[in-house]
Motif scaffolding. Structure first.
Motif, PDB file in Angstrom:
ATOM      1  N   ARG A  12      39.170  36.407  43.993  1.00 47.04           N
ATOM      2  CA  ARG A  12      39.984  36.452  42.768  1.00 47.04           C
ATOM      3  C   ARG A  12      39.469  35.470  41.728  1.00 47.04           C
ATOM      4  O   ARG A  12      39.444  35.780  40.538  1.00 47.04           O
ATOM      5  CB  ARG A  12      41.444  36.164  43.096  1.00 47.04           C
ATOM      6  N   PHE A  16      38.029  36.433  38.047  1.00 52.67           N
ATOM      7  CA  PHE A  16      38.546  35.754  36.862  1.00 52.67           C
ATOM      8  C   PHE A  16      37.395  35.193  36.025  1.00 52.67           C
ATOM      9  O   PHE A  16      37.357  35.364  34.804  1.00 52.67           O
ATOM     10  CB  PHE A  16      39.514  34.639  37.301  1.00 52.67           C
ATOM     11  N   ASP A  94      41.892  44.604  42.158  1.00 52.96           N
ATOM     12  CA  ASP A  94      40.930  43.618  41.649  1.00 52.96           C
ATOM     13  C   ASP A  94      40.383  44.057  40.297  1.00 52.96           C
ATOM     14  O   ASP A  94      40.216  43.236  39.389  1.00 52.96           O
ATOM     15  CB  ASP A  94      39.769  43.430  42.631  1.00 52.96           C
ATOM     16  N   ARG A  96      41.923  45.899  38.150  1.00 55.56           N
ATOM     17  CA  ARG A  96      43.017  45.702  37.200  1.00 55.56           C
ATOM     18  C   ARG A  96      43.120  44.229  36.804  1.00 55.56           C
ATOM     19  O   ARG A  96      43.310  43.909  35.636  1.00 55.56           O
ATOM     20  CB  ARG A  96      44.327  46.202  37.799  1.00 55.56           C
ATOM     21  N   ARG A  97      42.982  43.345  37.776  1.00 52.96           N
ATOM     22  CA  ARG A  97      43.007  41.905  37.476  1.00 52.96           C
ATOM     23  C   ARG A  97      41.888  41.534  36.510  1.00 52.96           C
ATOM     24  O   ARG A  97      42.071  40.735  35.599  1.00 52.96           O
ATOM     25  CB  ARG A  97      42.870  41.087  38.757  1.00 52.96           C
ATOM     26  N   LYS A 100      42.895  42.802  33.056  1.00 48.71           N
ATOM     27  CA  LYS A 100      43.995  41.992  32.506  1.00 48.71           C
ATOM     28  C   LYS A 100      43.466  40.643  32.013  1.00 48.71           C
ATOM     29  O   LYS A 100      43.893  40.156  30.975  1.00 48.71           O
ATOM     30  CB  LYS A 100      45.090  41.778  33.555  1.00 48.71           C
ATOM     31  N   THR A 101      42.534  40.046  32.746  1.00 47.96           N
ATOM     32  CA  THR A 101      41.927  38.793  32.308  1.00 47.96           C
ATOM     33  C   THR A 101      41.096  39.033  31.057  1.00 47.96           C
ATOM     34  O   THR A 101      41.143  38.249  30.102  1.00 47.96           O
ATOM     35  CB  THR A 101      41.056  38.183  33.424  1.00 47.96           C
ATOM     36  N   GLY A 105      45.394  38.669  29.469  1.00 50.06           N
ATOM     37  CA  GLY A 105      46.658  38.711  30.194  1.00 50.06           C
ATOM     38  C   GLY A 105      47.808  39.388  29.481  1.00 50.06           C
ATOM     39  O   GLY A 105      48.912  39.439  30.009  1.00 50.06           O
TER      40      GLY A 105
END
Length: 146
Positions: A12, A16, A94, A96-97, A100-101, A105
């Protein structure tokens, strides 16, 4: 493939960092033009920390207008989306994360959803090109969702 909680946490953090590097590139009107996961170098330090570096910079391009910036950003993001499907430990969550980052966000807007569809279409064209030239495609199917 189940990862232990420790490695899931590291993954993660890497996701990021990759998203932030790509976001900073695009915010500065720069595109990589060959943005695959293999062009990130991870240097692990003692204590579980790491530094992430973007390498293979000879194709970096400065976008001189918003149309080119959007087109080049879609290509960069599609290359990452396509490459992520070769890694069985990267899930749709992952991805999607990452997105979003990349969008800082905020809640995803209709514009974000249109951009994601354009990225997915471009990734599909990358897959077609890869198959046409006889290179192996990812073993897993992709059903990206936001």
């Amino acid at each position: 493939c189940k990862l232990t909680q420790k490695y899931r946490g590291i993954l993660r953090k890497i996701i990021f960092e990759v998203a932030n590097i790509v976001k900073r590139l695009h915010e500065n009107r720069i595109s990589h033009q060959d943005l695959y996961l293999g062009h990130f170098y991870i240097k692990f330090n003692h204590g579980g920390t790491f530094r992430l570096y973007l390498i293979d910079l000879q194709r970096i391009r400065d976008s001189n207008n918003m149309v080119n910036l959007r087109r080049h950003s879609i290509k960069d993001l599609a290359q990452l989306l396509f490459a992520s499907h070769y890694e069985v430990f990267i899930s749709n969550m992952d991805r999607r994360r990452f997105y979003k980052t990349y969008v800082s966000g905020r809640h995803l807007t209709d514009t974000d959803r249109k951009l994601f569809k354009a990225i997915h279409r471009r990734a599909g064209r990358i897959a077609e090109h890869t198959k046409k030239h006889g290179y192996p495609l990812p073993a897993i199917s992709w059903q990206p969702q936001l």
